[in-house]
Structures are given as structure tokens and as C-alpha cells.
Design a protein around this motif. Structure first.
Motif, mmCIF file in Angstrom:
data_model
loop_
_atom_site.group_PDB
_atom_site.id
_atom_site.type_symbol
_atom_site.label_atom_id
_atom_site.label_comp_id
_atom_site.label_asym_id
_atom_site.label_seq_id
_atom_site.Cartn_x
_atom_site.Cartn_y
_atom_site.Cartn_z
ATOM 1 N N ASN A 1 8.204 19.320 -27.938
ATOM 2 C CA ASN A 1 8.580 18.812 -29.262
ATOM 3 C C ASN A 1 7.349 18.170 -29.884
ATOM 4 O O ASN A 1 6.227 18.363 -29.415
ATOM 5 N N ALA A 2 7.524 17.402 -30.938
ATOM 6 C CA ALA A 2 6.389 16.853 -31.679
ATOM 7 C C ALA A 2 5.652 15.754 -30.925
ATOM 8 O O ALA A 2 4.593 15.303 -31.373
ATOM 9 N N SER A 3 6.169 15.312 -29.785
ATOM 10 C CA SER A 3 5.526 14.223 -29.037
ATOM 11 C C SER A 3 4.279 14.673 -28.295
ATOM 12 O O SER A 3 3.475 13.836 -27.873
ATOM 13 N N ASP A 4 4.096 15.992 -28.093
ATOM 14 C CA ASP A 4 2.998 16.534 -27.287
ATOM 15 C C ASP A 4 3.059 16.063 -25.841
ATOM 16 O O ASP A 4 2.041 16.003 -25.147
ATOM 17 N N GLY B 1 9.620 12.030 -30.438
ATOM 18 C CA GLY B 1 9.187 13.295 -31.017
ATOM 19 C C GLY B 1 10.322 14.125 -31.568
ATOM 20 O O GLY B 1 10.070 15.196 -32.130
ATOM 21 N N THR C 1 11.697 21.893 -30.691
ATOM 22 C CA THR C 1 11.655 22.801 -31.833
ATOM 23 C C THR C 1 12.588 23.981 -31.613
ATOM 24 O O THR C 1 12.473 24.684 -30.612
ATOM 25 N N ARG D 1 4.571 26.448 -27.035
ATOM 26 C CA ARG D 1 5.542 25.714 -27.838
ATOM 27 C C ARG D 1 6.682 26.672 -28.161
ATOM 28 O O ARG D 1 6.472 27.860 -28.360
#
Length: 265
Positions: free
Chosen positions: A176-179, A219, A223, A261
Motif C-alpha cells: 500500500n502507500a506506506s512502502d 498507508g 491498492t 505493487r
């Protein structure tokens, strides 16, 4: 002590040696974001002996990204040349190779690299992994990387780290967007041998639960994928039809196309 193989072309390939070097206790954070030399051969002497001895090895081929600007895909294969399919089944575990077999297959088959399968190993525990990417974009996480348990090595991108450990299963932290990602099933990690800190093979689950899960929650949800299949859903194998829930599908996708991703997958 070393390992070498004759590739049949009058060349003897020296894969690794064990000179008894000490791994530095910690790497400077800036060193973890410098580009890796893609021509570097893995220095497997720096991997923990438990990893080298475990029959959990794969090979992989790089494939173009599915969309412009995406990361190249890494498609896993068993050492016998068959593509890896459903993960963490008895049949899957039986096809995983020893390190020596994977090294020989990499040369014979012209594969791009080695992989190590996470997940249950039939001995009551799981091989676990943490993936922290895009370090250059998160200098505030230097202490997080410095405290990471397990065997920590630089990822193929040169801008992240992998940690591998062993212990109980935990809920996967998917992309997700948190990496920040963490897995105890359904994935494999590429192995570069570029070890930055060797804490031995230890349990990662407490670190994942207390340090990574709160960051991962910030995050947002993983996705979602928006794939329009070009095949009849009735042709899906039974194990796919039986999957329930978004999280299970994400884990399945992650197992087929590791190190991606989900939006790229």
C-alpha cells in the motif's frame, strides 16, 4: 570453503566462498539508497547458514512492467524449469530446491537471479520476510531500518531492504502507500547477498506487529486491482474459485508476481 560448478562450456563458475568475514553491525542509511551494481554476483557467504541450508530456493526471470513507469516483474520458477504456481501447498514445498540446485539451475537456464520462498516449511514455523522500499523517500525511518531484526540485505532496486526471519505466521502486510510490507506466506524474496546487517535468523512477528503494522495502517488499504480478464471465469481452477475475500486474492497475486505493487500486477 566454497562451491563451484562446471557449466559444461569449459568454464568453472565460482558462486561463493566462505572467507569468514564479519558483517558490519550496521550500515549507514545513505549506503542503503545508493544504486546497486546490477552486475554484482550474490555474495552468498554472508547469508545466515540456516538460509543456505534450507530447501526453499527458487530462480526467477525478469519481465517487463505491465504499465509504463512500473517496476520490472520477477517471475519465479522452480529449479526444474517449471513456473511456480500455487504457493504453500505440499506440491509447492516438494518442488522448492536446495541452494546448490538453484545455483546450478540459474546458470543452466540463464535465469536472472535467485529467490527464497517464504511461508510454512512443515516444521511448525514459517519463513518470514519484511520489505521496506523507497528508503530515499523516507529518511525519517532510519531508526526503523536500524532496528530491523533478522538477516537484512539490500533489495535489487538498491533503494530498499529485505529482512528474512523464521517464526510463527502473522497477517500479511500487503503493498500500500506506506512502502512497508511483511509476509509469512504466499511470497518469495529475491536474494542479492548484499547483506547490511546479520542478526541471525530470528522471529520477525513481534517487530511486524508493534513497529510495522501501525505504519502500514496509515498507508490505507492495499491498492485494488482493476483487471479485465480475457478468459471465461468458468475455466478458473478450483483453488481460485474457492478463494474468498480481497485479502486472499492479493496474497495469491503476490505469490505469482512477487516484489510487485498490486496496481502494477
Amino acid at each position: 570453503l566454497g562451491f563451484a560448478i562446471d557449466d559444461g562450456l569449459d568454464n568453472v563458475v565460482d558462486f561463493f566462498s566462505l572467507p569468514g568475514r564479519k558483517v558490519p553491525p550496521a550500515a549507514q542509511f545513505a549506503d542503503l539508497t545508493r544504486p546497486r551494481d546490477k552486475a554484482d554476483s550474490p555474495d552468498l557467504s554472508r547469508l545466515p547458514p540456516e538460509m543456505r541450508a534450507a530447501p526453499r530456493w527458487l530462480v526467477y526471470r525478469s519481465a517487463p512492467p505491465r504499465k509504463p513507469g512500473g517496476k520490472p516483474r520477477k517471475v519465479p520458477y522452480y529449479a526444474n524449469g517449471q513456473p511456480r504456481g500455487e504457493t504453500d501447498t505440499p506440491a509447492d514445498q516438494a518442488r522448492l530446491a536446495t541452494l546448490e540446485q538453484a545455483l546450478a539451475a540459474r546458470v543452466a537456464g540463464g535465469y536472472d537471479g535467485l529467490g527464497f520462498a517464504l511461508g510454512p516449511d512443515g516444521r511448525g514455523g514459517c519463513w518470514q520476510g519484511i520489505d521496506k522500499d523507497h528508503l530515499s523517500e523516507h529518511p525519517e525511518r532510519e531508526s526503523l531500518v536500524g532496528d530491523m531484526p533478522g538477516s537484512v540485505e539490500r533489495s535489487p532496486s538498491g533503494n530498499g531492504v529485505h529482512a528474512i526471519g523464521y517464526g510463527p505466521a502473522f497477517p500479511n502486510l500487503s503493498s500500500n502507500a506506506s512502502d512497508v510490507e511483511a509476509y509469512s506466506s504466499g511470497r518469495f524474496f529475491t536474494v542479492t547477498g548484499d547483506v547490511v546487517r546479520d542478526n541471525g535468523i530470528s522471529d520477525l512477528s513481534d517487530f511486524v506487529r508493534t513497529r510495522l503494522a501501525p505504519i502500514h495502517r496509515q498507508g490505507g488499504p492495499a491498492t485494488p486491482t482493476t483487471v479485465d480478464p480475457d478468459w471465461d471465469l468458468g475455466e478458473l481452477p478450483d483453488y481460485l474459485k474457492d478463494f474468498q475475500g480481497e485479502g486472499d486474492l492479493q496474497d495469491l497475486i503476490a505469490g505469482i508476481y512477487p516484489d510487485q505493487r498490486l496496481d502494477e500486477t
